[in-house]
Design a protein around this motif. Structure first.
Motif, PDB file in Angstrom:
ATOM      1  N   THR A  15      -6.785 -12.504  -2.318  1.00 42.79           N
ATOM      2  CA  THR A  15      -7.463 -12.115  -1.080  1.00 42.79           C
ATOM      3  C   THR A  15      -6.642 -11.109  -0.290  1.00 42.79           C
ATOM      4  O   THR A  15      -7.175 -10.111   0.209  1.00 42.79           O
ATOM      5  N   VAL A  16      -5.335 -11.351  -0.192  1.00 43.52           N
ATOM      6  CA  VAL A  16      -4.456 -10.429   0.536  1.00 43.52           C
ATOM      7  C   VAL A  16      -4.474  -9.049  -0.107  1.00 43.52           C
ATOM      8  O   VAL A  16      -4.575  -8.023   0.591  1.00 43.52           O
ATOM      9  N   LEU A  17      -4.394  -8.993  -1.429  1.00 42.51           N
ATOM     10  CA  LEU A  17      -4.400  -7.706  -2.128  1.00 42.51           C
ATOM     11  C   LEU A  17      -5.749  -7.000  -1.963  1.00 42.51           C
ATOM     12  O   LEU A  17      -5.799  -5.767  -1.816  1.00 42.51           O
ATOM     13  N   GLY A  18      -6.834  -7.777  -1.970  1.00 42.31           N
ATOM     14  CA  GLY A  18      -8.148  -7.194  -1.720  1.00 42.31           C
ATOM     15  C   GLY A  18      -8.254  -6.615  -0.321  1.00 42.31           C
ATOM     16  O   GLY A  18      -8.823  -5.528  -0.123  1.00 42.31           O
ATOM     17  N   ILE A  19      -7.690  -7.322   0.652  1.00 43.01           N
ATOM     18  CA  ILE A  19      -7.687  -6.835   2.037  1.00 43.01           C
ATOM     19  C   ILE A  19      -6.877  -5.544   2.157  1.00 43.01           C
ATOM     20  O   ILE A  19      -7.269  -4.611   2.868  1.00 43.01           O
ATOM     21  N   LEU A  20      -5.760  -5.473   1.439  1.00 43.84           N
ATOM     22  CA  LEU A  20      -4.930  -4.267   1.479  1.00 43.84           C
ATOM     23  C   LEU A  20      -5.673  -3.061   0.914  1.00 43.84           C
ATOM     24  O   LEU A  20      -5.600  -1.952   1.467  1.00 43.84           O
ATOM     25  N   ILE A  21      -6.404  -3.265  -0.194  1.00 45.22           N
ATOM     26  CA  ILE A  21      -7.186  -2.167  -0.767  1.00 45.22           C
ATOM     27  C   ILE A  21      -8.274  -1.738   0.207  1.00 45.22           C
ATOM     28  O   ILE A  21      -8.503  -0.538   0.433  1.00 45.22           O
ATOM     29  N   ALA A  22      -8.955  -2.719   0.806  1.00 46.07           N
ATOM     30  CA  ALA A  22      -9.990  -2.407   1.798  1.00 46.07           C
ATOM     31  C   ALA A  22      -9.394  -1.679   3.001  1.00 46.07           C
ATOM     32  O   ALA A  22     -10.029  -0.796   3.589  1.00 46.07           O
ATOM     33  N   SER A  23      -8.166  -2.027   3.369  1.00 49.97           N
ATOM     34  CA  SER A  23      -7.490  -1.378   4.502  1.00 49.97           C
ATOM     35  C   SER A  23      -7.225   0.096   4.217  1.00 49.97           C
ATOM     36  O   SER A  23      -7.284   0.928   5.130  1.00 49.97           O
ATOM     37  N   VAL A  24      -6.936   0.401   2.954  1.00 53.59           N
ATOM     38  CA  VAL A  24      -6.729   1.811   2.573  1.00 53.59           C
ATOM     39  C   VAL A  24      -8.015   2.600   2.819  1.00 53.59           C
ATOM     40  O   VAL A  24      -7.990   3.715   3.355  1.00 53.59           O
TER      41      VAL A  24
END
Length: 373
Positions: free
Chosen positions: A44-53
């Motif tokens: 979930t954290v990694l998905g959020i980071l990609i979405a943040s980009v």
């Protein structure tokens, strides 16, 4: 009629949060656990980071062209015909996203609450609600999101906080998970749940202070992403990875196991569903509104209102195409992953070209006194 620059930073943040918190809240822990097992929070954290980009990219573009939406400044960056192709892909993608959200809403409602109601009725009701709401101007659009935000965030935080008393820390270990083969597709699926934030491309031109758009996007992703992460942690902690994989909507089951202190309410699933319906509306409203605004900008129309009813039949037909709920979620996962090319890849290319060609537009203060559609 509306004044272009009426939206504050707080309202812009509210639009992002209420758009993020949507229909994907129910199957979210299932997507994360299937991908990472006990490493679901990491996924979930990694998905959020990609979405943040992706959100950072469209925010930088919006600040670089503060008077224009992505439909307009893409023509200036890469030329009219290439931009037209890109914009058509964006419109088609968000049409799919809107129809799938309406279908998912209908499936949940007829499965959990209105079991004798035809699926078509629940889908068309939600689409009609979004249709008539989307006839408003941008200022009203922001006010609607701002009004519903407390009704979404606080009950969700309450349910997560109360459910943690039933959690077992051992269910969260090891934090990196045991099987990493499905992590990448899972990360992309989680990132796809944030694609509604693309509506920010039409919000920034209406902000009073476009220079504060990055701060609004930061808080929007922090609160929305933080809530998603807490839901995954709570569901995994309460049910464990193996049981979570057997649940179609783990977040709904989490609400069923949660009680208020003193047994005021023994189950919170009914209250949670009421909150969830509101969350679905705000997300569907954003994608529907973005779709018709994008079409109106692409074809240089003065008014987007007539398009709200025009696209309704097409969205309804798209919503009814999946054969069943399993097929629907297969399509949702595929569309979410493929859509990252449009919502992250395309804006990133635009930003790189704009920087290389030194393309930018200064804020035109005179527009603050002009009126538009």
């Amino acid at each position: 009629m509306e004044y272009p620059r009426q939206i504050t930073m707080i309202q812009a943040t509210a639009v992002l949060i209420s758009t993020i918190i949507g229909v994907g809240v129910l199957p979210l822990p299932l997507f994360a656990v299937r991908a990472g097992g006990t490493g679901a929070p990491l996924v979930t954290v990694l998905g959020i980071l990609i979405a943040s980009v992706g959100l950072w990219t469209i925010t930088k573009l919006g600040m670089r062209f503060p008077n224009q939406s992505i439909i307009q400044y893409s023509e200036e960056i890469i030329g009219k015909w290439l931009a037209w192709v890109g914009c058509v892909m964006i419109i088609i993608f968000f049409s799919l996203l809107t129809s799938l959200a309406a279908r998912e809403f209908g499936e949940v409602v007829i499965t959990t609450v209105l079991k004798r109601t035809p699926l078509e009725i629940t889908v068309i009701v939600m689409l009609l609600l979004a249709t008539f709401s989307s006839r408003n101007n941008m200022t009203t659009f922001a006010y609607i999101h701002n009004f519903y935000l407390p009704l979404l965030v606080f009950p969700a935080i309450l349910i997560v906080a109360l459910s943690l008393k039933n959690a077992d820390v051992i269910n969260l270990l090891p934090v990196t998970g045991n099987d990493h083969h499905q992590m990448l597709p899972g990360i992309l699926t989680i990132a796809g749940l944030f694609q509604g934030t693309f509506v920010y491309t039409i919000v920034i031109p209406a902000m009073r202070r476009p220079d504060r758009a990055m701060m609004a996007s930061f808080w929007g992703m922090l609160i929305g992403g933080g809530l998603y992460l807490s839901i995954v942690v709570a569901a995994l902690g309460v049910f464990g990875p193996e049981e979570t994989k057997l649940l179609l909507w783990p977040t709904l089951e989490l609400a069923k196991t949660t009680t208020l202190p003193g047994n005021i309410l023994e189950r919170l699933d009914a209250a949670f569903l009421a909150v969830w319906v509101t969350a679905v509306f705000t997300t569907l409203f954003s994608s529907y509104y973005f779709t018709i605004r994008a079409i109106s900008k692409l074809f240089r129309l003065r008014d987007h209102k007539m398009l709200s009813l025009f696209i309704l039949p097409y969205l309804f037909v798209l919503a009814m195409l999946p054969q069943n709920i399993i097929h629907m979620y297969q399509i949702i996962e595929w569309v979410s992953r493929a859509g990252l090319v449009i919502t992250i890849g395309y804006p990133l290319i635009l930003l790189l070209i704009a920087v290389a060609r030194k393309k930018r537009r200064e804020l035109d203060d005179s527009k603050a006194t002009e009126q538009e559609d």
